[in-house]
Design a protein around this motif. Structure first.
Motif, mmCIF file in Angstrom:
data_model
loop_
_atom_site.group_PDB
_atom_site.id
_atom_site.type_symbol
_atom_site.label_atom_id
_atom_site.label_comp_id
_atom_site.label_asym_id
_atom_site.label_seq_id
_atom_site.Cartn_x
_atom_site.Cartn_y
_atom_site.Cartn_z
ATOM 1 N N UNK A 110 28.696 43.791 28.357
ATOM 2 C CA UNK A 110 28.729 45.034 27.615
ATOM 3 C C UNK A 110 29.564 45.506 26.293
ATOM 4 N N UNK A 111 30.651 44.481 26.067
ATOM 5 C CA UNK A 111 31.443 44.445 25.423
ATOM 6 C C UNK A 111 30.760 43.239 23.447
ATOM 7 N N UNK A 112 30.441 42.430 24.232
ATOM 8 C CA UNK A 112 28.960 41.434 23.806
ATOM 9 C C UNK A 112 28.226 42.674 22.922
ATOM 10 N N UNK A 113 27.241 43.374 23.986
ATOM 11 C CA UNK A 113 26.586 44.768 23.262
ATOM 12 C C UNK A 113 26.961 45.452 22.210
ATOM 13 N N UNK A 114 28.042 46.159 22.665
ATOM 14 C CA UNK A 114 29.228 46.454 21.767
ATOM 15 C C UNK A 114 29.452 46.498 20.325
ATOM 16 N N UNK A 115 30.059 44.946 20.585
ATOM 17 C CA UNK A 115 30.063 44.104 18.955
ATOM 18 C C UNK A 115 28.551 44.314 18.652
ATOM 19 N N UNK A 116 27.945 43.609 18.702
ATOM 20 C CA UNK A 116 26.245 44.282 18.262
ATOM 21 C C UNK A 116 26.122 45.467 17.564
ATOM 22 N N UNK A 117 26.606 46.398 18.385
ATOM 23 C CA UNK A 117 26.059 48.205 18.047
ATOM 24 C C UNK A 117 27.325 48.299 16.801
ATOM 25 N N UNK A 118 28.781 47.805 16.974
ATOM 26 C CA UNK A 118 29.445 48.602 16.292
ATOM 27 C C UNK A 118 29.048 47.483 14.814
ATOM 28 N N UNK A 119 28.535 45.915 14.589
ATOM 29 C CA UNK A 119 27.781 45.773 13.437
ATOM 30 C C UNK A 119 26.581 46.596 12.779
ATOM 31 N N UNK A 120 25.905 47.216 14.240
ATOM 32 C CA UNK A 120 24.479 47.646 13.723
ATOM 33 C C UNK A 120 24.926 48.925 12.698
ATOM 34 N N UNK A 121 25.732 49.403 12.979
ATOM 35 C CA UNK A 121 26.376 50.863 12.960
ATOM 36 C C UNK A 121 27.409 50.337 11.746
ATOM 37 N N UNK A 122 28.004 50.247 11.075
ATOM 38 C CA UNK A 122 28.664 49.468 10.554
ATOM 39 C C UNK A 122 27.628 49.036 8.837
ATOM 40 N N UNK A 123 27.029 48.637 9.282
ATOM 41 C CA UNK A 123 25.923 47.998 8.347
ATOM 42 C C UNK A 123 25.538 49.180 7.941
ATOM 43 N N UNK A 124 24.585 50.117 8.974
ATOM 44 C CA UNK A 124 24.154 51.268 8.448
ATOM 45 C C UNK A 124 24.726 52.287 7.091
ATOM 46 N N UNK A 125 26.349 52.528 8.352
ATOM 47 C CA UNK A 125 26.923 53.467 6.881
ATOM 48 C C UNK A 125 27.420 52.382 5.833
#
Length: 566
Positions: free
Chosen positions: A237-252
């Motif tokens: 779950x923490x690894x998946x959360x890091x991937x989602x965070x990286x995706x959101x940061x890239x979009x922002x």
């Protein structure tokens, strides 16, 4: 081929800087026909010769068609021609209107109108020199020029300036809207970059610590298999959360998704296909979750697909937090026109004593996300004490715009809608039209003052014209008493009487009505001094009855009665 090119070049030259549309051509041809017919009527009243009538018609056609290309030249030529060709007089109204609008520069316009005035007055004096007094010609020609040429020129010039002012204001307003949209977009981009940096620095660090510690804990030999499995779920779950965070940061930050490193585990799909992964993860954590599907699966557009995943994710998260231990049912129903995502849980089986951490914005965000793709989200308690979240999402739709379709004084509604469809004004702050009006006030004052001054000049000229015409009418009425006698008075005068006696009984004839009348009758006796009077009884609409008295050596030697055509 050369003839066709020359004809096209001549047409382009004739049109001038303005595009000569079919509507404008039809208007010019209509004006030519009307003015020619009116000119024929004027020639008939003035009993002009056939040559003058033909020249007048040709002059009308040429002046009307050339006024767009040569406004100053046609104005001067028209004013000059009106002194000799009566049919051209009405064209000076059109020429004055056209010249007032098209002559660039106040100095050039003033020079053109002054030159036209001099040509009109001077040539009229030359034309009427032998028939009437020059001062009378100057006065009436000046009045006619003021009324028929100057007034239309002033009205046209300031009407055109007003239209130019409004056009400039509209262009400036358009530019301000575009600039403010760009500034708002840049401000949003900077804010997104700041948020992305904060998320990367804070959440990224915490998630990295969770991943490291759970990874170390997972290999701890003191843990049981059940505990090691639970710790593995936390690490994934923490690894998946890091991937989602990286995706959101890239979009922002850049507006695009950031690619995940090859060596790291790829995140689960962020769509309807990923809902099954969410259910499996919940089951692995010990939660009773059931997934059901009804209907024939159909593809969704990317935005709706992602919204379905987020609805299921947020609803499961809320069920974990607010109803731990309760059974959860996830159902996907493919309807004819939309996908229904429904997540329902029963009442909480075991309410913990600890405080539940919640941002309070989850359901609000889901409703907004669904609204943007044309769907809706409903959330509420069920009869058995549980909670239900249902989202209805269309299979394909355009994102809803955030720009209000409100018209303003400059017609910005269609432009705002166009910008919204392009995404340029999405989520932009509302336009402060009051501030925009304050910005436009300063330049408007000076230009509006010029328009007001021009209108004032036109009104003053009209008042002056009315005053002069009233004074001329009063002078005409007053001088009529000094220029008219009856037939009996004429018959009472005898040839051979002394000049002093005759002049003592008759008016002096010093009137504009009788100016030049003594030269229009039969030839005068040589060496005589004559003056003419009008009859009070026999004058008709088109002719005047004239009484002429001629003196020589202090005696009346001849008296004549004749008619003069007006």
């Amino acid at each position: 081929m050369d003839a066709e090119v020359r004809v096209r070049a001549g047409r382009d030259w004739l049109m001038g800087p303005e595009p000569w549309s079919r509507r404008m051509l039809a208007g010019d041809l209509t004006a030519v026909v009307v003015l020619v017919l009116l000119g024929l009527g004027v020639d008939e009243l003035s009993r002009s010769s056939g040559l003058k009538t033909a020249l007048g018609a040709v002059a009308v056609v040429a002046l009307v068609l050339l006024r767009r290309r040569l406004p100053a030249v046609t104005l001067v030529l028209g004013a000059a021609a009106s002194a000799f060709l009566p049919a051209v007089f009405l064209v000076t109204i059109v020429l004055g209107w056209s010249a007032g609008r098209r002559i660039v520069g106040v100095g050039r316009a003033l020079g053109a109108f002054v030159l036209a005035f001099v040509a009109s007055v001077g040539l009229s004096v030359v034309e009427q020199w032998s028939q009437t007094r020059p001062l009378l010609v100057v006065v009436f020609t000046a009045l006619l020029f003021l009324a028929a040429t100057v007034m239309p020129g002033l009205a046209s010039r300031y009407w055109h300036q007003r239209r130019t002012l409004l056009s400039a204001l509209q262009e400036r307003n358009d530019r301000l809207v575009r600039e403010r949209t760009m500034v708002a977009g840049q401000a949003r981009l900077r804010e997104r970059q700041r948020i992305a940096q904060d998320m990367h620095d804070s959440l990224g660090h915490q998630l990295a610590l969770i991943s490291v510690h759970t990874g170390a804990l997972e290999v701890d030999p003191a843990l049981t298999d059940r505990q090691r499995e639970a710790v593995g779920v936390l690490r994934q779950a923490s690894v998946a959360a890091m991937h989602e965070l990286r995706e959101v940061v890239g979009i922002l930050r850049d507006g695009v998704e950031a690619p995940a490193p090859v060596e790291e585990a790829q995140p689960a799909a962020r769509g309807v296909a990923g809902i099954a992964g969410l259910v499996e993860a919940a089951r692995a954590a010990g939660t009773d979750v059931r997934l059901g599907t009804a209907g024939r699966p159909r593809p969704l557009v990317a935005a709706c697909d992602h919204a379905a995943y987020r609805i299921a994710q947020e609803a499961l998260t809320n069920a974990y937090k607010h109803a731990p231990g309760s059974a959860i049912a996830v159902e996907l129903r493919y309807e004819d026109d939309s996908l229904v995502v429904e997540i329902a849980n029963g009442p909480a089986a075991d309410r913990g004593s600890g405080e539940v951490v919640s941002g309070g914005q989850g359901l609000t965000g889901l409703r907004e996300r669904a609204r943007l793709v044309g769907g809706m989200v409903h959330a509420g308690a069920t009869e058995d004490g549980g909670f239900r979240v249902a989202g209805v999402l269309p299979y394909g739709t355009e994102p809803a715009g955030l720009v209000e379709d409100v018209a303003d004084d400059f017609g910005q509604r269609s432009q705002a809608r166009a910008l919204a469809l392009k995404g340029a004004t999405r989520a932009a702050p509302p336009m402060d039209w009051a501030a925009l009006d304050r910005e436009l006030t300063a330049p408007v004052r000076s230009r509006a003052g010029g328009v007001a001054m021009g209108c004032g000049i036109a009104v003053a000229a009209l008042v002056l014209l009315l005053i002069v015409m009233g004074a001329g009418l009063a002078l005409l009425v007053g001088s009529a008493n000094k220029a008219m006698i009856s037939r009996d008075e004429f018959d009472a005068v005898r040839v051979g009487e002394s000049e002093q006696a005759v002049r003592g009984r008759l008016p002096d004839g010093d009137s504009i009505l009788t100016s030049g009348m003594d030269r229009k009758g039969p030839p005068r006796p040589e060496g005589t001094d004559c003056f003419a009077l009008l009859s009070t009884e026999e004058s008709r609409l088109t002719t005047d009855t004239v009484f002429r008295f001629c003196f020589r050596d202090g005696k009346l030697v001849e008296k004549q009665v004749y008619e003069v055509k007006e």
